[in-house]
Design an enzyme around this catalytic site. Structure first.
Site, PDB file in Angstrom:
ATOM      1  N   PHE A 299      34.388  43.528  34.249  1.00 44.81           N
ATOM      2  CA  PHE A 299      34.190  42.798  35.509  1.00 44.81           C
ATOM      3  C   PHE A 299      34.306  41.281  35.340  1.00 44.81           C
ATOM      4  CE2 PHE A 299      31.026  46.385  35.281  1.00 44.81           C
ATOM      5  CZ  PHE A 299      31.907  47.347  35.766  1.00 44.81           C
ATOM      6  N   CYS A 300      35.163  40.829  34.436  1.00 49.65           N
ATOM      7  CA  CYS A 300      35.316  39.390  34.168  1.00 49.65           C
ATOM      8  C   CYS A 300      33.968  38.754  33.842  1.00 49.65           C
ATOM      9  CB  CYS A 300      35.968  38.677  35.345  1.00 49.65           C
ATOM     10  SG  CYS A 300      37.658  39.204  35.665  1.00 49.65           S
ATOM     11  N   ALA A 301      33.144  39.498  33.125  1.00 49.82           N
ATOM     12  CA  ALA A 301      31.826  39.013  32.701  1.00 49.82           C
ATOM     13  C   ALA A 301      31.505  39.646  31.351  1.00 49.82           C
ATOM     14  CB  ALA A 301      30.773  39.370  33.741  1.00 49.82           C
TER      15      ALA A 301
END
Length: 437
Positions: free
Chosen positions: A381-383
């Site tokens: 999740f781009c995290a």
């Protein structure tokens, strides 16, 4: 079945047309609600879209606003013709609409960008020399990566610790400083104490940037009441997938910083050399060089109008009912674990991430799509740092070593049947794994 009134073709109401006390509040429909998708065996089923946190579907009033604007579409800010003047008026009205939607101060700049990442990078480019940025490792990459000088903080164990960590970090920094924090996590949906963090930032002479991308589709934002310096969010998460985002906030850094793009519209005049070029003092034209995404701005404003006209109470009530149904269902399945930073009782928006024993996240997502017609997100999740932290090991305990999870997210258009289908599918997958042990 939801008790909310659904309309499919009536344009969004203006602020002055909001329903009066006691009237039913209409919730706008989304395009694609009748989409059918193929599943195993060739059967078509209604699509259960549970991937709103990645990109939300288009609201029908947004589509209507874009359709209405296209016949007269023309250049902005430069033309004397009627179509150009009308398009310019619509574009600037969109700026006022978005400012009001965010509860911004009258003198705040509203700069249209491509998305939240673009808006954050714009601000990063105008920070005063030597600015130190303080950011938590629980942030989206858009908030982690753009800065030249950064202090990164570990994910806090509870909200009060987030405030304490920010307090200590900002106290140790001299010179200009900026605290960067999300309003609602794109991984867990948990709400962050942004008012308390803004107070701490200002006590230390710092400013605060809030990533509101996952907040504004679910909750009302009031920049002024929260005393925020800057906020960023994207149209494609706010039911307006036409390529526009926004940076809203104080003008001084934006007015003195290097133009984000250099070209037509950003300048007052261009002389014989670079030294004689005079850039706009107004940060809005200064950072919107070239022809802007007019249709994207109109779409974003239409989404803001539609949500404001609906009112937040019915939206929040329905979302909280659905997310409780989803989380209760997940908790009832052996082998399914929800990811959370601050525990199951902490307030959150309609986002849930989880892992399923015996399966990689991609296997779960592919099975949900191919066998049940359900759309979710799988991955980090781009995290990346945050997902690794939540999973508890370097590889997340996943056989493929990707430290990934599955994310289900809801919004306008989500139904009880969508939620129940997901729970049934996960219960089936879990049963297969248990039987194979």
């Amino acid at each position: 079945m939801s008790t909310l009134t659904i309309f499919s073709s009536v344009p969004a109401q203006t602020q002055s047309q909001q329903p009066q006390h006691g009237e039913a509040r209409a919730v706008p429909a989304v395009l694609g609600a009748d989409l059918e998708v193929p599943v195993k065996g060739g059967k078509l089923v209604g699509y259960a879209n549970l991937d709103y946190a990645a990109s939300a579907p288009c609201l029908e009033p947004v589509s209507a606003a874009v359709t209405a604007a296209l016949p007269a579409y023309s250049s902005v800010h430069r033309g004397a013709g009627y179509a150009s003047q009308l398009t310019t008026a619509r574009y600037e009205q969109a700026r006022h609409t978005v400012r009001a939607f965010a509860g911004a101060r009258p003198d705040d700049a509203v700069i249209f960008t491509r998305n939240t990442t673009d808006a954050t990078n714009l601000l990063a480019g105008v920070l005063p020399a030597g600015t130190t940025t303080v950011v938590f490792d629980s942030e989206h990459h858009a908030s982690l990566l753009p800065w030249n000088k950064t202090v990164r903080l570990a994910p806090p164990a509870f909200p009060g610790e987030a405030v304490r960590q920010a307090d200590e970090a900002l106290a140790a920094i001299s010179g200009p400083k900026l605290l960067v924090v999300t309003a609602a996590s794109n991984v867990t949906g948990e709400l962050w104490p942004i008012a308390a963090l803004a107070h701490i930032a200002h006590r230390h002479g710092a400013r605060i940037l809030v990533d509101a991308a996952q907040l504004v589709p679910h909750r009302q934002l009031n920049l002024t009441a929260l005393d925020l310096d800057y906020v960023v969010f994207s149209g494609h998460k706010l039911y307006a997938p036409f390529g526009a985002g926004v940076l809203i906030g104080r003008r001084d850094w934006l007015a003195s910083g290097e133009p984000y793009l250099k070209g037509g519209g950003a300048v007052k005049s261009v002389g014989a050399d670079e030294e004689s070029t005079e850039w706009h003092d107004d940060p809005e034209p200064r950072h919107e060089a070239g022809t802007p995404n007019v249709i994207g701005a109109i779409a974003l404003a239409a989404a803001c109008d539609a949500l404001s006209a609906t009112g937040w109470a019915p939206l929040v009530i329905e979302e909280e009912r659905l997310i409780a149904r989803l989380r209760d269902g997940l908790a009832s399945i052996e082998g399914v674990r929800e990811l959370s930073l601050w525990g199951p009782d902490h307030p959150r928006v309609g986002i849930v991430s989880f892992v399923v024993d015996g399966y990689s996240a991609r296997e779960v997502a592919e099975a949900l799509s191919g066998e049940y017609g359900i759309g979710v997100r799988d991955g980090k999740f781009c995290a990346h740092p945050f997902v690794r932290h939540l999973l508890g090991t370097a590889d997340g305990g996943c056989e493929d070593g990707t430290a990934s999870a599955v994310r289900a997210s809801i919004g306008i258009g989500t139904t009880d049947e969508h939620v129940d289908r997901l729970i049934t599918a996960l219960r089936d997958l879990s049963a297969v794994n248990l039987a194979a042990r």
